[in-house]
Design a protein around this motif. Structure first.
Motif, PDB file in Angstrom:
ATOM      1  N   GLU A   1      -5.367  -2.616  -7.107  1.00 34.33           N
ATOM      2  CA  GLU A   1      -4.281  -1.711  -6.724  1.00 34.33           C
ATOM      3  C   GLU A   1      -4.069  -0.600  -7.759  1.00 34.33           C
TER       4      GLU A   1
ATOM      5  N   LYS B   1      -6.452   0.650  -9.654  1.00 28.88           N
ATOM      6  CA  LYS B   1      -7.581   1.560  -9.449  1.00 28.88           C
ATOM      7  C   LYS B   1      -7.370   2.415  -8.204  1.00 28.88           C
ATOM      8  N   ARG B   2      -6.777   1.825  -7.179  1.00 31.43           N
ATOM      9  CA  ARG B   2      -6.499   2.580  -5.957  1.00 31.43           C
ATOM     10  C   ARG B   2      -5.473   3.679  -6.226  1.00 31.43           C
TER      11      ARG B   2
ATOM     12  N   LYS C   1       0.456   4.427  -2.510  1.00 33.17           N
ATOM     13  CA  LYS C   1       0.220   5.746  -1.939  1.00 33.17           C
ATOM     14  C   LYS C   1       1.387   6.686  -2.213  1.00 33.17           C
TER      15      LYS C   1
ATOM     16  N   TYR D   1      -6.251   7.608  -5.589  1.00 29.72           N
ATOM     17  CA  TYR D   1      -5.403   8.436  -4.715  1.00 29.72           C
ATOM     18  C   TYR D   1      -4.797   9.603  -5.481  1.00 29.72           C
TER      19      TYR D   1
ATOM     20  N   ARG E   1       0.832  -1.201   0.000  1.00 30.52           N
ATOM     21  CA  ARG E   1       0.000   0.000   0.000  1.00 30.52           C
ATOM     22  C   ARG E   1       0.867   1.252   0.000  1.00 30.52           C
TER      23      ARG E   1
END
Length: 140
Positions: A110, A112-113, A15, A117, A11
């Protein structure tokens, strides 16, 4: 290392990459790059998106350097300097992101995340827009 630790570390790659490119996406209004990535979350689409983003990172670095030289406010110079310091590490961050995503089980989620973000504005985006606006007002 257990699955929870691996997931938490992963993650951070997503991020960290999103935190770096967020200013680029907003300054260049390059939302279409992330829209395409989110709608087609494949490794091939990611490679295309990273290529486009890398070009925009270079442009944004140059633009921010010019902005820093024009602005008279210390708060503006400080935020611009901090953002530029992050952007200069994009080559490493994108490599970490790519290597993580090509090996992760839930690559689609991931990717798409990452897109989600990177689209979300933060304090740096708002502050740099404010600094640009203050320069426009002082000029004309």
């Amino acid at each position: 290392m257990n699955q929870q630790s691996i997931s938490q570390e992963a993650r951070d790659y997503v991020k960290s990459a999103a935190d770096i490119v967020r200013i680029v996406i907003h300054r260049e209004q390059a939302y279409d790059i992330l829209d395409e990535l989110a709608n087609n979350p494949k490794l091939e689409t990611l490679v295309d998106a990273l290529s486009k983003i890398s070009r925009l990172v270079t442009k944004t670095l140059n633009d921010l350097n010019d902005l820093k030289n024009k602005v008279n406010r210390d708060d503006c110079r400080n935020v611009i300097t901090n953002v530029m310091n992050g952007l200069q590490w994009w080559f490493r961050i994108q490599d970490e992101l790519y290597n993580y995503l090509k090996n992760v089980k839930d690559m689609h989620i991931e990717i798409k995340r990452f897109a989600a973000y990177a689209l979300a504005p933060d304090n740096n985006v708002v502050k740099i827009k404010e600094c640009e606006e203050s320069i426009r007002k002082s000029i004309g």
